[in-house]
Structures are given as C-alpha cells and as structure tokens.
Scaffold this motif. Structure first.
Motif, mmCIF file in Angstrom:
data_model
loop_
_atom_site.group_PDB
_atom_site.id
_atom_site.type_symbol
_atom_site.label_atom_id
_atom_site.label_comp_id
_atom_site.label_asym_id
_atom_site.label_seq_id
_atom_site.Cartn_x
_atom_site.Cartn_y
_atom_site.Cartn_z
ATOM 1 N N TYR A 161 81.158 19.399 5.655
ATOM 2 C CA TYR A 161 81.679 20.503 6.498
ATOM 3 C C TYR A 161 81.849 19.997 7.895
ATOM 4 O O TYR A 161 82.138 20.686 8.763
ATOM 5 C CB TYR A 161 80.941 21.680 6.596
ATOM 6 C CG TYR A 161 81.329 22.622 5.331
ATOM 7 C CD1 TYR A 161 81.682 23.603 4.968
ATOM 8 C CD2 TYR A 161 80.067 22.195 3.927
ATOM 9 C CE1 TYR A 161 82.152 24.492 3.877
ATOM 10 C CE2 TYR A 161 80.242 22.942 2.989
ATOM 11 C CZ TYR A 161 81.419 24.246 3.037
ATOM 12 O OH TYR A 161 81.153 24.860 1.832
ATOM 13 N N THR A 185 80.874 32.748 3.358
ATOM 14 C CA THR A 185 80.276 33.127 4.572
ATOM 15 C C THR A 185 78.988 34.228 4.154
ATOM 16 O O THR A 185 78.208 33.970 5.212
ATOM 17 C CB THR A 185 81.433 33.994 5.446
ATOM 18 O OG1 THR A 185 81.733 35.060 4.543
ATOM 19 C CG2 THR A 185 82.457 33.153 5.734
ATOM 20 N N PRO A 190 76.011 33.698 10.596
ATOM 21 C CA PRO A 190 77.231 33.802 11.403
ATOM 22 C C PRO A 190 77.540 32.675 12.101
ATOM 23 O O PRO A 190 78.543 32.095 12.410
ATOM 24 C CB PRO A 190 77.134 35.056 12.180
ATOM 25 C CG PRO A 190 76.145 36.240 11.536
ATOM 26 C CD PRO A 190 75.207 34.915 10.910
ATOM 27 N N GLU A 191 76.443 32.111 12.913
ATOM 28 C CA GLU A 191 76.771 31.031 13.811
ATOM 29 C C GLU A 191 77.122 29.830 12.925
ATOM 30 O O GLU A 191 78.175 28.887 13.332
ATOM 31 C CB GLU A 191 75.373 30.406 14.566
ATOM 32 C CG GLU A 191 74.964 31.541 15.315
ATOM 33 C CD GLU A 191 74.020 32.818 14.784
ATOM 34 O OE1 GLU A 191 73.411 33.787 15.453
ATOM 35 O OE2 GLU A 191 73.815 32.607 13.542
ATOM 36 N N ALA A 193 78.790 29.836 9.964
ATOM 37 C CA ALA A 193 80.231 30.298 9.536
ATOM 38 C C ALA A 193 81.355 29.954 10.896
ATOM 39 O O ALA A 193 82.398 29.270 10.548
ATOM 40 C CB ALA A 193 80.371 31.694 9.186
ATOM 41 N N ASP A 194 80.977 30.309 11.861
ATOM 42 C CA ASP A 194 81.854 30.069 13.029
ATOM 43 C C ASP A 194 81.878 28.683 13.243
ATOM 44 O O ASP A 194 83.245 28.137 13.501
ATOM 45 C CB ASP A 194 81.116 30.734 14.151
ATOM 46 C CG ASP A 194 81.359 32.161 14.223
ATOM 47 O OD1 ASP A 194 82.105 32.868 13.407
ATOM 48 O OD2 ASP A 194 80.640 32.979 15.198
ATOM 49 N N LEU A 195 80.913 27.858 13.440
ATOM 50 C CA LEU A 195 81.013 26.438 13.412
ATOM 51 C C LEU A 195 82.137 25.522 12.396
ATOM 52 O O LEU A 195 82.634 25.008 12.946
ATOM 53 C CB LEU A 195 79.380 25.873 13.635
ATOM 54 C CG LEU A 195 79.696 24.308 13.778
ATOM 55 C CD1 LEU A 195 80.214 24.005 15.159
ATOM 56 C CD2 LEU A 195 78.082 23.885 13.840
ATOM 57 N N VAL A 197 84.217 27.207 10.644
ATOM 58 C CA VAL A 197 85.828 27.374 11.037
ATOM 59 C C VAL A 197 86.477 26.560 12.090
ATOM 60 O O VAL A 197 87.387 26.003 11.972
ATOM 61 C CB VAL A 197 85.946 28.654 11.105
ATOM 62 C CG1 VAL A 197 87.336 29.190 11.577
ATOM 63 C CG2 VAL A 197 85.475 29.603 9.708
ATOM 64 N N SER A 198 85.553 26.652 13.186
ATOM 65 C CA SER A 198 85.774 26.012 14.511
ATOM 66 C C SER A 198 86.149 24.383 14.268
ATOM 67 O O SER A 198 87.178 23.748 14.651
ATOM 68 C CB SER A 198 85.071 26.356 15.587
ATOM 69 O OG SER A 198 83.749 25.706 15.535
ATOM 70 N N THR A 199 85.092 23.937 13.442
ATOM 71 C CA THR A 199 85.322 22.430 12.965
ATOM 72 C C THR A 199 86.668 22.180 12.451
ATOM 73 O O THR A 199 87.185 21.114 12.774
ATOM 74 C CB THR A 199 83.970 21.887 12.618
ATOM 75 O OG1 THR A 199 82.807 22.226 13.324
ATOM 76 C CG2 THR A 199 84.215 20.401 12.123
ATOM 77 N N SER A 202 89.703 22.344 14.583
ATOM 78 C CA SER A 202 89.884 21.416 15.677
ATOM 79 C C SER A 202 90.627 20.040 15.088
ATOM 80 O O SER A 202 90.933 19.213 15.707
ATOM 81 C CB SER A 202 88.367 21.162 16.117
ATOM 82 O OG SER A 202 87.755 20.105 15.306
ATOM 83 N N ASP A 215 84.128 37.598 0.214
ATOM 84 C CA ASP A 215 83.573 36.725 1.320
ATOM 85 C C ASP A 215 83.353 35.321 0.809
ATOM 86 O O ASP A 215 82.918 34.827 1.443
ATOM 87 C CB ASP A 215 82.643 37.331 2.163
ATOM 88 C CG ASP A 215 81.217 37.979 0.888
ATOM 89 O OD1 ASP A 215 81.562 37.741 -0.129
ATOM 90 O OD2 ASP A 215 80.407 38.453 1.486
#
Length: 249
Positions: A161, A185, A190-191, A193-195, A197-199, A202, A215
């Motif tokens: 990931y 997810t 939550p942190e 999952a957010d990381l 997605v943002s990775t 990017s 989910d």
C-alpha cells in the motif's frame, strides 16, 4: 475456536514460512456453504458471495472501461476469483499471477468449481515471487494490475500500500492501463485508511474509488482519464463477462 478447527480441512500445505489450509465451511445442517484459504491463523480469501462480488469487480470494472485490454497482472492469487473474472474477457491474451506463497498455486484445483478451473487456462502463468520484486525485474507492460494483498494491518503488508509500490505499478501500465487495489476500510483505523487513499491518489494522475461490497472498497488508478461510458458501450461486447456480472447480481 478458529474455523480450521471447526470445519473440514480439504488441503494442507507448508513451505517452511506458512502453513496453508483449505477449509470447507458448512452450516449446522451439514450443507456446504463455501471454501476459504488460511495462512497460519489468518483467513486470506474465500468463495463466499461477498468475496466473489468485490474480487470479480476488481477485474470487470477496469477491463470493461478499456477498449482492448490484452495483458493482466494479478498480485496475490488467493482462490482464483479475480483470475477467473479476468479470464472471462475475450480480449485478454495473458494473465500473470504473482504470489509470494507458492502453495496457493498448489491448492488452486481445490477451488476449481468456483473459479471455473481458471488454473488450467493456458493464458494463466503462475509466478512465485514477491509482487514488488516482480515489478522491478519484469519488462512487461500491462493493461490491468490488480492487487489483493493480505489484510492491510497484517505485519509487512503495508509495503503493498506504499508510494513506492504504486510508482512501480504505474511504470508497468500501458497508456490506458489501470490498477485496482483492495481497500477493506473496516479492517483499518480511520487514519490508516486515509493514508492509503491519499498515497494512492498522490501517485496516479486519475483515480476513483467505489464500493465492491459494503466497506470492501476498490481504488482505481490510471495515467489516463477513466471513461466510465466505455463500460456501457462494451458490456454487450463481452458476453462471458456480462454473464458473470449477472450471475453475481
């Protein structure tokens, strides 16, 4: 109380690093419900309806969204659900399935009924390697790279990931090629999952995320815009894929 202790084990393999079980899950009445594959004390994949739906959508969605996909790379083979979906697309000429646990290749026949014996498809090539290492050494270009690693919070899985991993995938995609990444997810803080997605966002110039089942989300990435209208246009052009989607409702 683990599933392998409560239900019949159809196959048992070991490679020194992992013990791999194939378990038949049955109802109290004795009716067989589905099969699952375990590595040591962790369930990795199965043939229950939920797994079929989101794993097959990881292939059907990106392949229908392209004009003429020919080559696919599956990182982590599991029980063959996604490989079977890929094989239902008539334009596909080659499927490379890479897995660090070579015992999933030996247990593939155990899931032949649900995978439509995809392990016997001459287009399918089993490759015993780490997915990241394979991406480093191959010079092949793929129209689809689909990644279904073990649960993301399992030790070491974060590497599949990571930004570096996604950059490796992007370098091996054709101009219209796409990557799909499993994102459960409900198994992640939550942190995390957010990381994840943002990775992903990017690295890939064009991305989207959809629900494969509840989910169990699926991330889609490409270097080119993703034209969803292709799915509608190509649906009737791929009768076996369309029949698979109808079967899954």
């Amino acid at each position: 109380d683990a599933m392998p202790a409560r239900h019949p084990i159809r196959a048992l393999k070991s490679n020194g690093a992992h013990t791999t079980f194939v378990v038949t899950v049955s109802a109290p009445t004795g009716k067989q419900l589905y099969q699952a594959i375990w590595f040591d004390g962790h369930v990795m994949s199965g043939t229950n309806h939920r797994s079929h739906v989101y794993m097959r959508l990881m292939a059907h969605f990106p392949l229908l969204a392209q004009h003429q996909p020919r080559n696919a790379l599956l990182i982590c083979y599991g029980v063959g659900n996604t490989a079977s979906a890929i094989a239902s697309h008539d334009t596909i000429e080659r499927i490379d399935a890479v897995d660090l646990n070579d015992k999933v290749f030996e247990t593939a026949p155990e899931f032949g009924h649900s995978s439509r014996n995809v392990h016997l498809d001459p287009r399918l090539h089993f490759i015993h390697d780490d997915g990241r290492n394979y991406l480093k050494v191959t010079d092949r270009v793929y129209d689809l790279v689909t990644s279904e690693p073990p649960p993301p919070m399992k030790a070491g899985t974060y590497r599949l990931y990571s930004k570096q991993y996604y950059e490796q995938v992007l370098a091996r995609l054709s101009p219209q090629g796409m990557m799909t990444q499993w994102l459960p997810t409900y198994q992640m803080p939550p942190e995390a999952a957010d990381l994840a997605v943002s990775t992903f966002v990017s690295v890939f110039p064009h991305t989207l995320m959809f629900s494969g089942w509840g989910d169990d989300f699926i991330l889609v990435g490409s270097r080119s815009p993703i034209d969803l209208s292709n799915i509608e246009r190509r649906y009737d052009q791929q009768p076996r894929a369309a029949a698979d989607l109808r079967r899954l409702k």
